[in-house]
Each structure stands twice: as C-alpha cells, then as structure tokens.
Design an enzyme around this catalytic site. Structure first.
Site, PDB file in Angstrom:
ATOM      1  CG  HIS A 107      -7.304  -3.109   9.966  1.00  0.00           C
ATOM      2  ND1 HIS A 107      -5.999  -2.685  10.107  1.00  0.00           N
ATOM      3  CD2 HIS A 107      -7.268  -4.087   9.033  1.00  0.00           C
ATOM      4  CE1 HIS A 107      -5.213  -3.377   9.305  1.00  0.00           C
ATOM      5  NE2 HIS A 107      -5.955  -4.240   8.647  1.00  0.00           N
ATOM      6  CE1 TYR A 136       0.397  -6.109  -1.985  1.00  0.00           C
ATOM      7  CE2 TYR A 136      -0.636  -4.095  -1.204  1.00  0.00           C
ATOM      8  CZ  TYR A 136      -0.185  -5.375  -0.974  1.00  0.00           C
ATOM      9  OH  TYR A 136      -0.337  -5.929   0.269  1.00  0.00           O
ATOM     10  N   GLY A 137      -2.599  -5.456  -4.368  1.00  0.00           N
ATOM     11  CA  GLY A 137      -3.882  -5.702  -3.701  1.00  0.00           C
ATOM     12  C   GLY A 137      -4.481  -4.552  -2.915  1.00  0.00           C
ATOM     13  CG  ASP A 166      -7.652  -7.288   6.635  1.00  0.00           C
ATOM     14  OD1 ASP A 166      -6.704  -7.084   7.412  1.00  0.00           O
ATOM     15  OD2 ASP A 166      -7.865  -6.586   5.638  1.00  0.00           O
ATOM     16  CD  GLU A 178       2.155 -22.350  23.450  1.00  0.00           C
ATOM     17  OE1 GLU A 178       1.132 -22.433  24.190  1.00  0.00           O
ATOM     18  OE2 GLU A 178       2.932 -23.312  23.258  1.00  0.00           O
ATOM     19  CB  SER A 210      -0.909  -3.770   7.793  1.00  0.00           C
ATOM     20  OG  SER A 210      -2.095  -3.106   7.427  1.00  0.00           O
ATOM     21  CB  ALA A 211       2.447  -7.159   8.618  1.00  0.00           C
ATOM     22  CB  CYS A 212       0.414  -6.358  13.907  1.00  0.00           C
ATOM     23  SG  CYS A 212       1.636  -5.101  13.494  1.00  0.00           S
ATOM     24  CE  LYS A 247      -6.557  -3.287   5.324  1.00  0.00           C
ATOM     25  NZ  LYS A 247      -6.131  -4.637   5.300  1.00  0.00           N
ATOM     26  NE  ARG A 274      -0.083  -8.726   2.313  1.00  0.00           N
ATOM     27  CZ  ARG A 274      -0.638  -8.325   3.464  1.00  0.00           C
ATOM     28  NH1 ARG A 274      -1.721  -8.913   3.939  1.00  0.00           N
ATOM     29  NH2 ARG A 274      -0.093  -7.344   4.153  1.00  0.00           N
ATOM     30  NE  ARG A 297      -2.358  -1.310   3.537  1.00  0.00           N
ATOM     31  CZ  ARG A 297      -1.832  -0.516   4.452  1.00  0.00           C
ATOM     32  NH1 ARG A 297      -1.941   0.799   4.348  1.00  0.00           N
ATOM     33  NH2 ARG A 297      -1.223  -1.012   5.507  1.00  0.00           N
ATOM     34  CG  ASN A 318      -0.354 -15.894  12.154  1.00  0.00           C
ATOM     35  OD1 ASN A 318       0.138 -17.007  12.197  1.00  0.00           O
ATOM     36  ND2 ASN A 318      -0.046 -15.020  11.209  1.00  0.00           N
ATOM     37  CG  ASN A 366       3.026  -6.480   1.957  1.00  0.00           C
ATOM     38  OD1 ASN A 366       2.393  -6.984   2.883  1.00  0.00           O
ATOM     39  ND2 ASN A 366       2.459  -5.690   1.056  1.00  0.00           N
TER      40      ASN A 366
END
Ligand SMILES: Nc1nc2c(ncn2[C@@H]2O[C@H](COP(=O)(O)OP(=O)(O)OP(=O)(O)O)[C@@H](O)[C@H]2O)c(=O)[nH]1
Ligand SMILES: O=C([O-])CC(=O)C(=O)O
Ligand SMILES: [Mn+2]
Length: 600
Positions: free
Chosen positions: A241, A212-213, A288, A509, A263-265, A221, A380, A73, A269, A378
């Site tokens: 978000h 890019y996405g 997301d 965990e 983003s990416a945090c 977004k 994907r 982005r 997961n 980044n």
C-alpha cells in the site's frame, strides 16, 4: 446479446461469463472495449438517469452521489476465505470458502435482473510486462465500468493481449439490487447486506452489495493488494500500500522513494509533492499501490499497477496539493460525494474560502451555517494518471524503478517523531510491523482511534499477517547484499502540540524530510542515535525559510521516554496476537528496544 457474439475466444473466460450470466440473470451483457465512445455513452446514460451530475466547470467531468450508507470500505464485511483459517490469521475475517460461495451464490441468484452486466477486461500494471497481470471484472454497475476506464488499463487491447488462454483474476461484482419489471431504479443502487470476499487459493474476488470504490473497483485493493499479496508470498515479491515518487536533488542525483501510509494519511499528497526547498524536484509514479520485485541488478524495483488516482477530496487544494488540482482541472474526472457550486464547479472542505451556497453531497442546499460538512470526509476524485503534470516518464515501465528508501508513516498525535531511520532491514520490518495510526473516514467505523496498521496494510493483507512479516524478513534475506536493500524510515506528519495544532506544517514542507533522507542515503546527514533509531538533530533538518517555532520543531522530533513506556505494552499485546507464528526476530527487536529504553 453479448454471449452470442463475444469479442474473445478465451474459453475459460467465456465459460465464466456464461455461468455468471446464468446465475445473475441480467437483461443484457456488454463487453467493455475501453473506447472514448464507450465512456461517452456510459456517462451520458448515467447523466440521463441522474446517477451522475455533470460538472460543467471541468471538461467531461461528473459528480456521483452515493447512498449515504455506502461511502467507504467496509472492513468488517471483508473476508479472506482461505481453506485453513490460520492462513487468514487473526487480523482478517475468515469464512470457509465453500460456505462463503454457497451464501454468496444465493445472493447473486437473479441479482442482476433488470440490469446490464458489464464485462471489463483489465490489466494491473503495464501490458508490456513479461507476464501481464490480467483481471476481468463482471459488474452490474455502469459507475464501476466508467471508473475502471480511469483506474485501469482496460478494454479491447487487454482482451486481445489475453488471447485464448491467459490466466486472469476473476472479479465478480454486483450491487445486489435486482429490478422487478417496471420498477424504477435507485440513483445509487446497493444492498444493506455487503460482502467483499476473497478466495486467495483460487485467486478470485466476489463483491456484493456496495458500489463504493474500495469495495467495487476490484482491481484496486482487492486484487492489487489482497490477492496480490498472496501471489507475492507464493512467488517472492511484495504487494504494498505504497506511493512511489522520483526525487531529483539539486545536484541532479535521482532517488526513488516509496511510502506506506494508511488510508487518508498522506500518500497521494506526498506522491505529488511540490518541494518548498530550492532545486529539488518530485515526480509521481504512483499514489496508492506498489508491487516490489527484485531486478536483475539485485535491487528492489517498484511499479504502480494502477492507471489513475482515486484520491481523498477534502483537504486537497492549490496550497496543499497543487498537482492534484492541476490533474483534475484537465477534466475527464469522476467526483464522488463532493459538493457542487452555483457556477457548476465542485467544492469540498479545505478548498479555500467556502462559497455562500452549495448543493451538498446529499443533494441538499448548504450554507456555511449548515451543521454538516458539504462533502463527505471520504469523498473522492477519480482521475487519469496521465493528466498528472509531474508524472514521471517511467510510470509505464514494466520493470518499475529501483527503490532507495521506504517510508512507513502513520497519523499519530503523540509519541512518533517526524522521522526516524531504521538501523537495518530487520529493524525496518519491525517498524513496519508495529506501525500505528488513528483511524480515518476511509473505512466505516469510528474515526481517530489508534490501532496497529502494519505496513499500512492491516485491511489489505490477504493472508496471515505474521506470515506476511516473515515474508518481509525473507525478502531481506533474498537480497544479494544488504547494501542493495532500500533504507527504511518511519515518518509522522501528524504529531500535535498540547493545544492540538499540527506541529509540522506538512505537505510541500515534507520535502525537507525527503532531503534529510537523501543525506542519510548519501552517508552525510547528521543524526542522533536514539533508542528507537536514528533521528535528525534540529540543526540537521533544513528549516531555512520555514516559519516554525524552535520549540515546535523540537517537539516534532522528540523521542519521549514516557510516551514510549506507554507504547511498548501496546506492541507487546499486538505481537502476542500472533502466537508462535510471529517471526522470533521481531520479538528480539522488541526486547532490544525495551533494553535501550530501560524498560523491564
Ligand atoms: N497535516 C497534514 N495533513 C496532510 C498531509 N498530507 C496529507 N494530509 C491530509 O490527509 C488527508 C489524506 O491525504 P491523502 O494524501 O489523500 O492520503 P492517502 O494516503 O492517499 O489516502 P487514501 O487514498 O485513502 O489511501 C487529506 O485531507 C490531506 O489533506 C500532511 O503532510 N500534513
Ligand atoms: O480503497 C478505497 O476505498 C480508497 C482508498 O484508497 C483507501 O481506502 O485506501
Ligand atoms: Mn490516496
């Protein structure tokens, strides 16, 4: 040609498509129907040209390699074009709407020459919603069209549901690379000049120059967050978000948790987490974006407007996120900027032991001795939500699910403890409004710089962030009873030891933290009241079977007055940016916190 025989009688849509075609001058117009045949045809065309490379080890899967300058982005090229600059606020780039329209109209003139213009009707959220949230993306990128197949509900069913008159968000996208007659196309056409512009007053999005996405899949977004948040402000809901997960305790009690991490945090997961503690179950609803609305029962309900995952590849592995691996294993997945193995599979950093030889994301030979990583940080995977083996059956329910807890989280090497519970809603809003995180590769620019990222929405709030905080506070007041509101928690999986290790093992965990959250919801979890909120005692966190030193655990949970003394001035200058527009209750929260910390 698609204009003479269109598959709809929606007059405003037809008029707009005609207008854009006239302006951009494509060779042909294709109305996307969303069928498997269309996916097959478009992916085959992209393979034949070389933009997509087949990934034979996964069924019906492909790799795209972008231009090396079009990988994330572009926040500095993202604009909120409200009539009044004050409505964009100090955290957004603002340009007058007329000026932006004029500038971009100049760029769009002839920009689709030599290309196909795809018309992609899509719906964010369930088509069964009372008021389905339609959009139509016009794009000259077949990569975008096939990505929209995965990420949204799209095609004929949407066009039919729109009928002749439904409202929709106009999403215009061009890679900005017209072709002269006979000119050979680039494998990844794009333009050095990029604009990602939003016209919140008209509910419209204009994107130019990037494939890019995050810059080009405009339902995500741009619509579901930036335009969505302004709709939410006007209509009394929240576009956030956030991941959404469904958690079942060993006693069979069900809880729904959302989590806002930048983003990416760690959203994807956590959304798919495989608990390491016995008896607990996590099911995925979204990874997301969440739309939060009050239900008839007075609780806040969350639904996921998307239909696929656009996940960070590096770090994804059977040990960290097995359910993401199982999702992509089923195929029908687009990979972007990852490496290819010699036996026709994909590979990226963090996926077990590295092979001896790869083709890297730039198409070059790669060995473990190569200087650069094989995959872009980044890079994907883009994969259908329905393939997720732990998808909750409620994922398509237009009402969503009632939320019990909201987690705010960031990536902070210091200061922020593993988990802290807010005292009440306003304190929770304060936590969200002061959320901070180290920047990641999800946006262009420097990585690892601590910045405020309120509610993990800094790049995605479509209006003045101070008004957005006010809207959060109003949403709390709108609750029929404070008891019905979700509890708010602040988490940090990324605190580090002095020698630079992550203190907390993270991933599966993190279920231990979810367990503590549930115990707090049930009113039985132990906590200490600290100046910043309620934190677990080392004994109250279930660490049975966890291979973790006692001192690391203490350090992960610690509220260190010295670190907080350094943090407070940063919050003060953050709040000061908003002047009078900042809700005064947030200043009061800060003052109270300073008092509890014994700071002047
Ligand atoms: N140390 C640690 N790393 C994590 C944890 N959760 C996720 N990560 C890593 O952080 C990176 C981003 O994680 P994601 O779950 O993809 O983040 P996201 O919030 O979904 O990112 P976007 O899709 O960009 O919004 C990946 O490399 C993960 O492996 C965790 O609990 N601990
Ligand atoms: O939008 C994108 O490019 C990917 C994403 O999820 C993010 O950056 O948060
Ligand atoms: Mn994600």
């Amino acid at each position: 040609m698609g204009l003479t025989d269109p598959p709809t009688r929606h007059h405003r849509l037809l008029a707009w498509v005609g207008e854009v075609a006239e302006l951009t001058d494509p060779d042909q117009i294709v109305w996307c129907d969303g069928s498997p045949g269309e996916w097959e045809r478009l992916t085959a065309e992209l393979v034949a040209f070389g933009t997509l490379v087949p990934v034979p080890a996964k069924p019906d899967s492909f790799l795209a390699r972008t231009d090396p300058n079009d990988v994330a982005r572009v926040e500095e090229r993202t604009f909120i074009c409200s009539a009044d600059p004050e409505d964009a606020g100090p955290t957004n780039n603002w340009t007058a709407p007329d000026y932006m329209r004029e500038t971009m109209t100049g760029l769009y003139r002839g920009s689709m020459r030599g290309r196909t213009m795809y018309v992609v009707p899509f719906c964010m959220g369930s088509l069964d919603a009372e008021k389905p949230m339609f959009g139509v993306e016009i794009t000259d990128s077949a990569y975008v069209a096939v990505s929209m197949h995965i990420m949204t509900r799209m095609g004929t069913s949407v066009l039919d549901a729109m009928g002749k008159n439904a409202d929709f968000v106009k999403c215009l996208h061009s890679v900005g690379a017209p072709l002269a007659p006979g000119e050979t196309d680039a494998l990844w056409p794009c333009n050095e000049t990029k604009y990602i512009s939003h016209f919140p007053d008209d509910r419209e999005i204009w994107s130019f120059g990037s494939g890019y996405g995050g810059n080009s899949l405009l339902g995500k977004k741009c619509y579901a967050l930036r335009i969505g948040s302004t709709m939410g402000r006007d209509e009394g809901w929240l576009a956030e978000h956030m991941l959404i997960l469904r958690l079942t305790s060993p006693e069979g009690k069900v809880y729904h948790v959302t989590g806002a991490f930048p983003s990416a945090c760690g959203k994807t997961n956590l959304a798919m987490l495989e608990p390491t503690i016995p008896g607990w179950k996590v099911e995925t609803l979204g990874d997301d974006i969440a739309w939060l609305r009050y239900g008839e029962d007075g609780r806040l309900w969350a639904s996921n407007p998307e239909y696929g995952f656009f996940g960070v590849a590096p770090g994804t592995d059977y040990r960290t996120n097995p359910n993401a691996m199982r999702t992509i294993e089923k195929g029908h997945t687009l990979f972007t900027n990852v490496a290819l193995t010699d036996d026709g599979d994909i590979w990226w950093e963090g996926m077990g032991e590295s092979p001896e030889h790869l083709i890297d994301w730039k198409g070059r030979d790669w060995t473990p001795n190569s200087e650069e990583p094989s995959s872009h940080p980044n890079s994907r995977f883009c994969t259908p939500i329905k393939q997720c083996p732990v998808l909750a059956e409620q994922y398509d329910d237009p009402r969503g699910v009632p939320i019990d807890a909201i987690l705010f989280g960031g990536r902070r090497a210091t200061t922020i403890p593993l988990v802290t519970q807010a005292r009440d809603w306003v304190h929770g809003v304060y936590m969200g409004a002061t959320l901070s995180s180290e920047t990641t590769a999800a946006a262009t620019g420097k990585v690892g710089v601590v910045r405020r990222d309120p509610m993990a929405m800094l790049p995605f709030i479509g209006y003045n962030a101070a008004d957005y905080f006010g809207h959060w506070i109003e949403m709390g007041k709108a609750a029929t009873s404070e008891d019905l509101l979700p509890e708010v928690f602040y988490v940090n999986w990324f605190r580090r030891s002095e020698d630079g290790r992550f203190l907390w093992p993270g991933f599966g965990e993190n279920s231990r933290v979810l367990k503590w959250v549930v115990e707090r919801l049930e009113g039985r979890g132990e906590a200490v009241e600290t100046p910043i909120g309620y934190c677990p005692t080392p004994e109250s966190l279930d660490v049975e079977g966890l291979d973790m030193g006692e001192s690391d655990l203490k350090a992960a949970l610690q509220v260190d007055p010295e670190e907080w003394a350094e943090e407070i001035p940063l919050v003060e200058s953050w709040f000061a940016r908003f002047g009078d527009r900042l809700p005064t209750v947030l200043w009061s929260e800060l003052d109270a916190l300073k008092q509890r910390l014994d700071l002047p």
